[in-house]
Design a protein around this motif. Structure first.
Motif, PDB file in Angstrom:
ATOM      1  N   HIS A 126       0.805  -1.130  -0.019  1.00  0.00           N
ATOM      2  CA  HIS A 126       0.051  -0.148   0.140  1.00  0.00           C
ATOM      3  C   HIS A 126       0.793   1.200   0.063  1.00  0.00           C
ATOM      4  CE1 HIS A 126      -3.580   2.051   0.360  1.00  0.00           C
ATOM      5  NE2 HIS A 126      -4.367   1.265   1.295  1.00  0.00           N
ATOM      6  N   LEU A 127       2.080   1.406   1.053  1.00  0.00           N
ATOM      7  CA  LEU A 127       2.963   2.550   0.956  1.00  0.00           C
ATOM      8  C   LEU A 127       3.614   2.770  -0.236  1.00  0.00           C
ATOM      9  CD1 LEU A 127       4.459   4.575   2.569  1.00  0.00           C
ATOM     10  CD2 LEU A 127       5.983   2.546   3.201  1.00  0.00           C
ATOM     11  N   LEU A 128       4.059   1.741  -0.794  1.00  0.00           N
ATOM     12  CA  LEU A 128       5.026   1.667  -1.982  1.00  0.00           C
ATOM     13  C   LEU A 128       4.256   2.119  -3.319  1.00  0.00           C
ATOM     14  CD1 LEU A 128       6.939  -1.496  -1.624  1.00  0.00           C
ATOM     15  CD2 LEU A 128       7.885   0.806  -1.296  1.00  0.00           C
ATOM     16  N   ASN A 129       2.928   1.720  -3.391  1.00  0.00           N
ATOM     17  CA  ASN A 129       1.841   2.092  -4.265  1.00  0.00           C
ATOM     18  C   ASN A 129       1.645   3.594  -4.227  1.00  0.00           C
ATOM     19  OD1 ASN A 129      -0.304   1.583  -6.581  1.00  0.00           O
ATOM     20  ND2 ASN A 129      -1.242   2.535  -4.781  1.00  0.00           N
ATOM     21  N   ASN A 130       1.517   4.062  -2.967  1.00  0.00           N
ATOM     22  CA  ASN A 130       0.907   5.524  -2.841  1.00  0.00           C
ATOM     23  C   ASN A 130       2.181   6.583  -3.225  1.00  0.00           C
ATOM     24  OD1 ASN A 130      -1.423   4.455  -2.069  1.00  0.00           O
ATOM     25  ND2 ASN A 130      -1.795   5.726  -0.600  1.00  0.00           N
ATOM     26  N   ILE A 131       3.419   5.815  -2.929  1.00  0.00           N
ATOM     27  CA  ILE A 131       4.487   6.840  -3.182  1.00  0.00           C
ATOM     28  C   ILE A 131       5.090   6.584  -4.630  1.00  0.00           C
ATOM     29  CG2 ILE A 131       5.149   7.057  -0.812  1.00  0.00           C
ATOM     30  CD1 ILE A 131       7.455   5.204  -0.997  1.00  0.00           C
ATOM     31  N   GLY A 132       4.489   6.006  -5.500  1.00  0.00           N
ATOM     32  CA  GLY A 132       4.887   5.826  -6.855  1.00  0.00           C
ATOM     33  C   GLY A 132       5.630   4.848  -7.089  1.00  0.00           C
ATOM     34  N   ARG A 133       5.935   3.807  -6.226  1.00  0.00           N
ATOM     35  CA  ARG A 133       7.011   2.493  -6.642  1.00  0.00           C
ATOM     36  C   ARG A 133       6.025   1.368  -7.034  1.00  0.00           C
ATOM     37  NH1 ARG A 133      10.530   3.284  -1.334  1.00  0.00           N
ATOM     38  NH2 ARG A 133      11.380   1.323  -1.807  1.00  0.00           N
ATOM     39  N   ALA A 134       5.607   1.635  -8.060  1.00  0.00           N
ATOM     40  CA  ALA A 134       4.476   0.556  -8.524  1.00  0.00           C
ATOM     41  C   ALA A 134       4.970  -1.069  -8.458  1.00  0.00           C
ATOM     42  CB  ALA A 134       3.842   1.067  -9.794  1.00  0.00           C
ATOM     43  N   ASP A 135       6.034  -1.148  -9.257  1.00  0.00           N
ATOM     44  CA  ASP A 135       6.631  -2.451  -9.173  1.00  0.00           C
ATOM     45  C   ASP A 135       6.851  -3.130  -7.953  1.00  0.00           C
ATOM     46  OD1 ASP A 135       6.439  -2.369 -12.085  1.00  0.00           O
ATOM     47  OD2 ASP A 135       8.297  -1.630 -12.203  1.00  0.00           O
ATOM     48  N   GLU A 136       7.489  -2.552  -7.220  1.00  0.00           N
ATOM     49  CA  GLU A 136       7.925  -3.039  -5.749  1.00  0.00           C
ATOM     50  C   GLU A 136       6.410  -3.174  -5.103  1.00  0.00           C
ATOM     51  OE1 GLU A 136      11.329  -1.012  -3.543  1.00  0.00           O
ATOM     52  OE2 GLU A 136      10.965   0.273  -5.146  1.00  0.00           O
ATOM     53  N   ALA A 137       5.538  -2.517  -5.318  1.00  0.00           N
ATOM     54  CA  ALA A 137       4.059  -2.664  -4.688  1.00  0.00           C
ATOM     55  C   ALA A 137       3.488  -3.867  -4.899  1.00  0.00           C
ATOM     56  CB  ALA A 137       3.162  -1.392  -4.809  1.00  0.00           C
ATOM     57  N   ALA A 138       3.666  -3.962  -6.262  1.00  0.00           N
ATOM     58  CA  ALA A 138       3.107  -5.107  -7.065  1.00  0.00           C
ATOM     59  C   ALA A 138       3.477  -6.617  -6.418  1.00  0.00           C
ATOM     60  CB  ALA A 138       3.125  -5.316  -8.442  1.00  0.00           C
ATOM     61  N   SER A 139       4.822  -6.525  -6.174  1.00  0.00           N
ATOM     62  CA  SER A 139       5.429  -7.731  -5.729  1.00  0.00           C
ATOM     63  C   SER A 139       5.040  -8.162  -4.110  1.00  0.00           C
ATOM     64  CB  SER A 139       7.013  -7.525  -5.727  1.00  0.00           C
ATOM     65  OG  SER A 139       7.679  -8.646  -5.088  1.00  0.00           O
ATOM     66  N   GLN A 140       5.103  -6.929  -3.503  1.00  0.00           N
ATOM     67  CA  GLN A 140       4.618  -7.096  -2.018  1.00  0.00           C
ATOM     68  C   GLN A 140       3.040  -7.663  -1.899  1.00  0.00           C
ATOM     69  OE1 GLN A 140       6.197  -7.175   0.878  1.00  0.00           O
ATOM     70  NE2 GLN A 140       8.121  -6.928   0.107  1.00  0.00           N
ATOM     71  N   ALA A 141       2.435  -7.080  -2.895  1.00  0.00           N
ATOM     72  CA  ALA A 141       0.860  -7.371  -2.799  1.00  0.00           C
ATOM     73  C   ALA A 141       0.728  -8.604  -3.212  1.00  0.00           C
ATOM     74  CB  ALA A 141       0.231  -6.156  -3.707  1.00  0.00           C
ATOM     75  N   ARG A 142       1.395  -9.374  -4.243  1.00  0.00           N
ATOM     76  CA  ARG A 142       1.330 -10.709  -4.644  1.00  0.00           C
ATOM     77  C   ARG A 142       1.562 -11.384  -3.616  1.00  0.00           C
ATOM     78  NH1 ARG A 142       3.983  -9.047  -9.749  1.00  0.00           N
ATOM     79  NH2 ARG A 142       2.471  -8.874 -11.167  1.00  0.00           N
ATOM     80  N   TYR A 143       2.704 -11.281  -2.546  1.00  0.00           N
ATOM     81  CA  TYR A 143       2.996 -12.249  -1.632  1.00  0.00           C
ATOM     82  C   TYR A 143       1.817 -12.100  -0.270  1.00  0.00           C
ATOM     83  CZ  TYR A 143       6.226 -14.931   1.144  1.00  0.00           C
ATOM     84  OH  TYR A 143       6.388 -15.981   1.836  1.00  0.00           O
ATOM     85  N   ALA A 144       1.381 -10.945  -0.306  1.00  0.00           N
ATOM     86  CA  ALA A 144       0.404 -10.627   0.668  1.00  0.00           C
ATOM     87  C   ALA A 144      -0.961 -11.753   0.207  1.00  0.00           C
ATOM     88  CB  ALA A 144      -0.130  -9.305   0.819  1.00  0.00           C
ATOM     89  N   ALA A 145      -1.185 -11.639  -0.996  1.00  0.00           N
ATOM     90  CA  ALA A 145      -2.354 -12.591  -1.545  1.00  0.00           C
ATOM     91  C   ALA A 145      -1.998 -13.917  -1.139  1.00  0.00           C
ATOM     92  CB  ALA A 145      -2.718 -12.140  -2.574  1.00  0.00           C
ATOM     93  N   LEU A 146      -0.850 -14.424  -1.374  1.00  0.00           N
ATOM     94  CA  LEU A 146      -0.571 -15.726  -1.105  1.00  0.00           C
ATOM     95  C   LEU A 146      -0.666 -16.216   0.334  1.00  0.00           C
ATOM     96  CD1 LEU A 146       2.888 -16.299  -3.185  1.00  0.00           C
ATOM     97  CD2 LEU A 146       0.728 -17.042  -3.590  1.00  0.00           C
ATOM     98  N   LEU A 147      -0.200 -15.301   1.153  1.00  0.00           N
ATOM     99  CA  LEU A 147      -0.373 -15.556   2.563  1.00  0.00           C
ATOM    100  C   LEU A 147      -2.073 -15.376   3.201  1.00  0.00           C
ATOM    101  CD1 LEU A 147       2.509 -13.511   4.027  1.00  0.00           C
ATOM    102  CD2 LEU A 147       2.502 -15.998   3.970  1.00  0.00           C
ATOM    103  N   ASP A 148      -2.769 -14.568   2.310  1.00  0.00           N
ATOM    104  CA  ASP A 148      -4.281 -14.486   2.973  1.00  0.00           C
ATOM    105  C   ASP A 148      -5.101 -14.616   1.349  1.00  0.00           C
ATOM    106  OD1 ASP A 148      -6.552 -13.925   4.124  1.00  0.00           O
ATOM    107  OD2 ASP A 148      -5.818 -12.067   5.112  1.00  0.00           O
ATOM    108  N   PRO A 149      -5.009 -15.845   0.811  1.00  0.00           N
ATOM    109  CA  PRO A 149      -5.524 -16.104  -0.540  1.00  0.00           C
ATOM    110  C   PRO A 149      -7.102 -15.783  -0.586  1.00  0.00           C
ATOM    111  CG  PRO A 149      -5.108 -18.194   0.502  1.00  0.00           C
ATOM    112  CD  PRO A 149      -4.456 -17.239   1.349  1.00  0.00           C
ATOM    113  N   LEU A 150      -7.761 -15.762   0.466  1.00  0.00           N
ATOM    114  CA  LEU A 150      -9.493 -15.759   0.259  1.00  0.00           C
ATOM    115  C   LEU A 150      -9.791 -14.359   0.875  1.00  0.00           C
ATOM    116  CD1 LEU A 150     -10.613 -19.436   1.393  1.00  0.00           C
ATOM    117  CD2 LEU A 150      -9.928 -18.235  -0.779  1.00  0.00           C
ATOM    118  N   SER A 151      -8.876 -13.498   1.276  1.00  0.00           N
ATOM    119  CA  SER A 151      -9.340 -12.154   1.657  1.00  0.00           C
ATOM    120  C   SER A 151      -9.826 -11.449   0.675  1.00  0.00           C
ATOM    121  CB  SER A 151      -8.013 -11.308   2.513  1.00  0.00           C
ATOM    122  OG  SER A 151      -8.556 -10.155   2.733  1.00  0.00           O
ATOM    123  N   PRO A 152     -11.037 -10.957   0.875  1.00  0.00           N
ATOM    124  CA  PRO A 152     -11.719  -9.822  -0.156  1.00  0.00           C
ATOM    125  C   PRO A 152     -10.982  -8.570  -0.231  1.00  0.00           C
ATOM    126  CG  PRO A 152     -13.108 -10.107   1.536  1.00  0.00           C
ATOM    127  CD  PRO A 152     -12.043 -11.103   1.897  1.00  0.00           C
TER     128      PRO A 152
END
Length: 648
Positions: free
Chosen positions: A454-480
């Motif tokens: 969320h932080l990396l996305n908001n400060i303009g570091r989109a590629d890093e944000a996407a990487s962290q976001a995907r890992y969060a989804a792997l850890l919490d795969p059913l969270s809407p």
């Protein structure tokens, strides 16, 4: 009809059985590899001599899932070690920079007939010629199985000798799974809620069911490098008799722990077992008896059993009990109730969660996790309940300070501190440092990865944000919530198809998840489908309890659809509400901007800055401000928020 065949591959004395998915060393001993490593090896061998792209490998080994490239790199390293070479030795697998991998060792391909008993009904069981290399070859499957059973029995004996005094235990190992260090990080474990089996007519004890899972998840997250799924995703399997293998597959796990609890006289009997998703077998099973007031302290014993069964190294730095570890069952139940309530946040639930956390800390002031949970609830009330941040965030800061004073290694507290520094202090560097420290303390804390994305996305570091976001989804795969915002972050990084697929998945699982509806409405507006956008936003307005954020997007949709009067009515509703309570100034600014009143919009944004409106942290990426980007006052706000410089 072509006869079914049983493929063997020979590689420099090694033998890979494609049917049983086993690799044997030249001396006939089984080589320990995870199912995913075998998948990668088979793909490489079947395409030997060709460069197999990383994307193609990821898609074939993890179909339908978004997985970090690092997972593949670790499996390649594990395969190189399995063949007796180092991670950088390319005698078997060559890395082609920027393109992928190529299997270069000589391979003898053998196709043996499947025995009639093993062939599918109606199959032709004709024969094929057996190669001379196979005649007289060892048949190690049965001896190997016996070796594993013997080792499993020894592991059980050693484990039983280490149990804490006063706990009665009975267990058995059914063939251990040995995991290499390189592959461990790619192994995913799901701990399902333990079913409470009561006497007929007794009500369910939901907190006991969740509590047994939660304590074990926390212990395993700290003690191993496995990916351990969050309680948020597994809690939907609470209560009903769930098929653990089906649940594990739904969660994308490699292993699953399931268990049950039952009152027996003055004690509670806990049954648990560890299942392998690859073949459905029970890797380990055990039974424990414990006093009701101490039942939540079994996590160390259960975790050690799982770690032993998977032949992992216990990386926990110490064996001391962490604050709020379940030793006070009543305090822990109160903490659990608070955790349960914040997983589906709305103003009522968050208020109840705060009361539960307060009950936990009143009974056990050293319950650091309850203090961290209270910090979460306070800041979530600002976003979800539209409470004044100047009232809520100081309380959140106090709760974080209390948690860290008790437990300086609380990943949950550092995650909450990072969110506060991000949303309220607007100190991007400190927020990133806090969130990265939370991840280092507990790599399995989905909330910390999500917050960092969320932080990396908001400060303009989109590629890093996407990487962290995907890992969060792997850890919490059913969270809407996680998956909805991950769709936004990967979309901002340019992965449009992935973003659409993730959003569709959320709405399939949770058709009434209003945040996903708002995102879908935004995409509808982007393609000019005003009717669909307005339909989604009206439903989201209803589901969110008249959220001002939803109303601001609805006003924008009305203007784009040519219905300025409807947008003005939304503005009147918000202004009326603001006269008697707190309404984020950013929401008013968005409606003024949609109506073309840029000066009033900028006035409201400057007010939002003065009021520490959390939505100001979205200033750089929020589409509601696109028409204001070239305004000098807007550029001045960007500079005051330190959002122009990529390095803060």
């Amino acid at each position: 009809m072509t006869a079914p065949v049983h493929r063997h591959y020979r590689i420099a004395g090694y033998r890979l059985d494609a049917m049983t998915r086993e690799l044997f060393a030249p001396d006939g001993a089984a080589v320990a590899l995870t199912p995913k490593a075998i998948d990668v090896l088979l793909q490489l061998i079947e395409h030997r001599g060709q460069i197999l792209g990383k994307d193609a490998l990821l898609a074939s080994v993890w179909p339908g899932r978004v997985v970090e490239e690092n997972n593949l790199t670790q499996l390649i390293s594990a395969l190189r070690r399995a063949f007796g070479t180092g991670a950088g030795d390319h005698r078997y697998i060559v890395t082609v920079p920027g393109r992928g991998y190529c299997f270069v060792a000589t391979v003898e391909d053998e196709a043996l007939p499947v025995p009639a008993a093993a062939a599918p009904p109606g199959a032709d069981t004709g024969t094929t010629t057996q190669t001379s290399a196979d005649r007289g070859a060892p048949t190690p499957a049965a001896p190997t199985r016996w070796r594993w059973l013997i080792r499993g029995a020894l592991a059980v004996v050693l484990f039983a000798a280490t149990l804490a005094a006063g706990i009665a235990w009975r267990g058995q190992m059914q063939g251990p799974v040995v995991a290499t260090n390189a592959a461990t990080a790619t192994m995913t474990l799901a701990v399902l809620p333990f079913r409470a089996i009561g006497r007929e007519g007794d009500g369910r004890d939901e907190m006991l069911e969740l509590g047994m899972a939660e304590t074990l998840i926390a212990r395993l997250s700290r003690a191993t490098s496995m990916r351990v799924l969050s309680l948020n995703s597994v809690q939907r399997f609470t209560g009903a008799k769930v098929d653990p293998l089906r649940a594990g597959r739904t969660l994308g796990a490699d292993f699953v722990v399931e268990g049950s609890t039952q009152q027996r006289g003055n004690s509670i009997r806990v049954n648990a077992r560890l299942l392998s998703l690859a073949d459905g077998r029970t890797v380990w099973a055990g039974t424990f008896d414990q006093a009701p007031e101490r039942v939540f302290t079994l996590q160390d014993v259960l975790a050690e059993a799982v770690i032993s069964a998977l032949s992992l190294e216990d990386t926990a730095s110490a064996r001391h009990s962490s604050p709020c570890d379940g030793s006070d069952a009543r305090a822990y139940r109160a903490y659990l109730r608070g955790r349960y309530l914040i997983f589906r946040p709305d103003p009522r639930r968050l208020t109840e969660a705060l009361a539960a956390f307060r009950q936990a800390t009143d009974r056990d002031p050293a319950c650091a996790r309850a203090w961290a949970g209270a910090a979460f609830a306070y800041r979530a009330l600002v976003i979800t309940g539209e409470r004044d941040p100047r009232a809520m965030f100081p309380l959140a800061k106090q709760a974080v300070t209390q948690a860290l004073a008790i437990d300086p290694d609380s990943a949950e507290a550092y995650s909450s501190r990072g969110f506060i520094e991000f949303w309220y202090d607007w100190d991007w560097a400190r927020a990133e440092a806090s969130l990265r420290h939370a991840v280092s303390l507990d790599p399995n804390l989905a909330e910390a990865h999500f917050a960092l994305a969320h932080l990396l996305n908001n400060i303009g570091r989109a590629d890093e944000a996407a990487s962290q976001a995907r890992y969060a989804a792997l850890l919490d795969p059913l969270s809407p919530l996680v998956n909805t915002l991950v769709s936004v972050f990967v979309g901002n990084a340019g992965h449009v198809d992935e973003a659409r697929q993730r959003l569709e998945k959320v709405l399939q699982l949770e058709p009434d998840f209003w945040i996903a509806m708002v995102i879908r409405a935004g995409t509808a507006l982007g393609r000019g489908d005003h009717a669909q956008a307005i339909t989604d936003l009206r439903r989201a307005r209803e589901l969110s309890g008249d959220s001002s954020i939803v109303l601001s997007y609805l006003a924008r949709a009305h203007v784009q659809a040519g219905d300025r009067g409807a947008a003005e009515q939304v503005l009147a509703d918000l202004e009326r509400r603001a006269r008697t309570g707190y309404v984020p100034a950013s929401s008013l600014a968005a409606v003024y901007s949609a109506l073309g009143d840029r000066e009033r919009a900028l006035d409201m944004l400057e007010r939002a800055y003065a009021e520490r409106d959390v939505h100001m942290s979205f200033l750089l990426v929020d589409v509601r401000w696109l028409t204001l980007h070239q305004e000098p006052r807007f550029r001045a706000l960007i500079r005051r928020m330190h959002l122009e410089d990529e390095e803060y």
